[in-house]
Design an enzyme around this catalytic site. Sequence first.
Site, short mmCIF file in Angstrom:
data_model
loop_
_atom_site.label_atom_id
_atom_site.label_comp_id
_atom_site.label_asym_id
_atom_site.label_seq_id
_atom_site.Cartn_x
_atom_site.Cartn_y
_atom_site.Cartn_z
N ASN A 150 0.80 -1.24 0.00
CA ASN A 150 0.00 0.00 0.00
C ASN A 150 0.83 1.29 0.00
O ASN A 150 0.47 2.25 -0.67
CB ASN A 150 -1.04 -0.02 1.13
CG ASN A 150 -0.43 -0.22 2.48
OD1 ASN A 150 0.65 -0.77 2.60
ND2 ASN A 150 -1.11 0.24 3.51
N GLU A 248 3.36 -5.08 12.42
CA GLU A 248 2.48 -3.93 12.14
C GLU A 248 1.36 -4.47 11.28
O GLU A 248 1.54 -4.68 10.07
CB GLU A 248 3.25 -2.84 11.39
CG GLU A 248 4.35 -2.18 12.19
CD GLU A 248 3.81 -1.20 13.22
OE1 GLU A 248 2.58 -1.02 13.32
OE2 GLU A 248 4.63 -0.62 13.94
N CYS A 282 -3.39 1.19 6.75
CA CYS A 282 -3.71 0.41 7.95
C CYS A 282 -4.39 1.27 8.99
O CYS A 282 -5.25 0.81 9.74
CB CYS A 282 -2.45 -0.19 8.52
SG CYS A 282 -1.14 1.03 8.74
N GLU A 454 7.22 1.07 15.39
CA GLU A 454 8.05 1.73 14.39
C GLU A 454 8.02 3.22 14.71
O GLU A 454 7.21 3.69 15.50
CB GLU A 454 7.49 1.49 12.98
CG GLU A 454 7.52 0.03 12.53
CD GLU A 454 8.91 -0.50 12.21
OE1 GLU A 454 9.92 0.18 12.50
OE2 GLU A 454 8.99 -1.63 11.68
#
Length: 477
Positions: A150, A248, A282, A454
């Site tokens: 994405n 993630e 996300c 992250e």
Amino acid sequence: MNAPLLHWIDGEAVAPTAGEFRSGTNPATGGVGAQVAQGTAADVDLAVRAAHTAASGWRRIASLERGRILAAIGRRLLVDLDALAELESLDTGKPLALAAAEIRGAAEYFEFYAALVNLPAGDVLDIRPDLHVYTLREPFGVVGVITPWNLPLNQAARACAPALAAGNTIVAKPAESTSQTTVALARIASEEGLPPGVLNVVLGRGAEVGTAIVQHPLVRKVAFTGSVRVGQDIGRIAADRILPLTLELGGKSANIVFADADLDFAAAEAVRAFMTNAGQVCSSGTRLLVERSVQERFTAAVVEATRRLAPGRDVGPMITQGQYDTVRRYFAIAAEEGARVELGGGVVTDPELDGGFYVQPTIYSDVDNEMRIAREEIFGPVLVIIPFDTEQEAVALANDSDFGLVGGVFTEDVSRAFRVAESLEAGQVYVNSWSTQSVQMPFGGHKQSGYGREKGIEALYHYTHVKSISVRLAPRR
Ligand code: NAD
């Protein structure tokens, strides 16, 4: 036809051992996309060995020099911005301006972590006069970085920059359909002085290349961004290997709008929350919880603003055929579940976009939080609107989800803003503005949205492990 895309191993382009290539699909047209090498476990082995060999040199290089190289990579991403945005747009179909913004974000990761090569530092522990005790944060060694389609370059940079800053070497695997910019990153990094073997890229199918990375005994940490299902598969292998992971994963994030909010601004933000990258983010705000007293008016404003976004101009296609099929399946599920269609609910039929994987921006109201369209991540431009009556109910609805990635709160009541923000089970919460993300803010999930972090200084803790050293000081003779 451009040259086929090869792996990047030990500082150079490398053909796949098995000699296999696959053509991608241009999601904006349905035409043939880039020809991409299909790796095997043998290619992964080659890359991991190169990374392992490079590891001791890279971790021992003077940290300022490491920082200089990372900064040079960041600068070069900006110099090459137009070309990289074009490549990204070819692979993903996303509008050029959006691709360019993501590349700028990728550069920021390198700029930010270039300045943090001495962090996180260890501590000196005051234990006893005859002991000198200190901690070191050490790199793991070879880190596997597996990323989705994405935001391809942006997400590769998000993991690679802190992992490199912390002194690790990398074997990266981008998604099959969006590999070009990750290879470009590795090539640019080599040209800017990153030693051979420090950043390698192996292309190909997840089940083959991704699994081989996670299973390889010389890989000491994996950072995975992608679906819950694959995160679980990786987790099973990692359990056997006692391999540390950063996961993630997905989201179904709630955006809560109270009646006292600046409703015009909140409506614009609610649209941005679910429409950015055609919903293939996300952290999209895909569950809009609206206080019942303003539900009708607010829904109308969101529908009106969404209607102005034109597929093909403002909104890209679904990035893969598989995702196009998934979103269409959810349109059918929404119909079966009896959600009211406020907007869209089908594919785009504009002949100019024929062949592309375009779906209509879609809004459902009268949605119950138990419906599948409210519980499952659709990963497309699809919003569900759920009314609530009280603050308590809003928080309960928001938290009634398997996911916990982000949350939004719109209210003019400061006390309520803090109360709700701190009650949400989510890794990050935005108050009165959706997605004020930056490289400095740690990012990650609660519940099935994953673990580890992250971004921010926090990410450096996840790319290092701690060693305690105690030195007995001999008494003065
Ligand atoms: P995916 O899980 O299918 O694939 C992600 C990556 O894993 C790809 O490179 C793929 O080739 C690889 N892979 C597939 N099977 C594998 C296996 N068995 N072992 C190892 N690797 C394997 O995800 P996707 O469809 O590419 O991306 C969409 C998902 O990613 C969504 O769920 C989205 O929410 C999530 N995502 C999360 C974040 C985040 O930061 N939390 C960011 C972007 C996307």
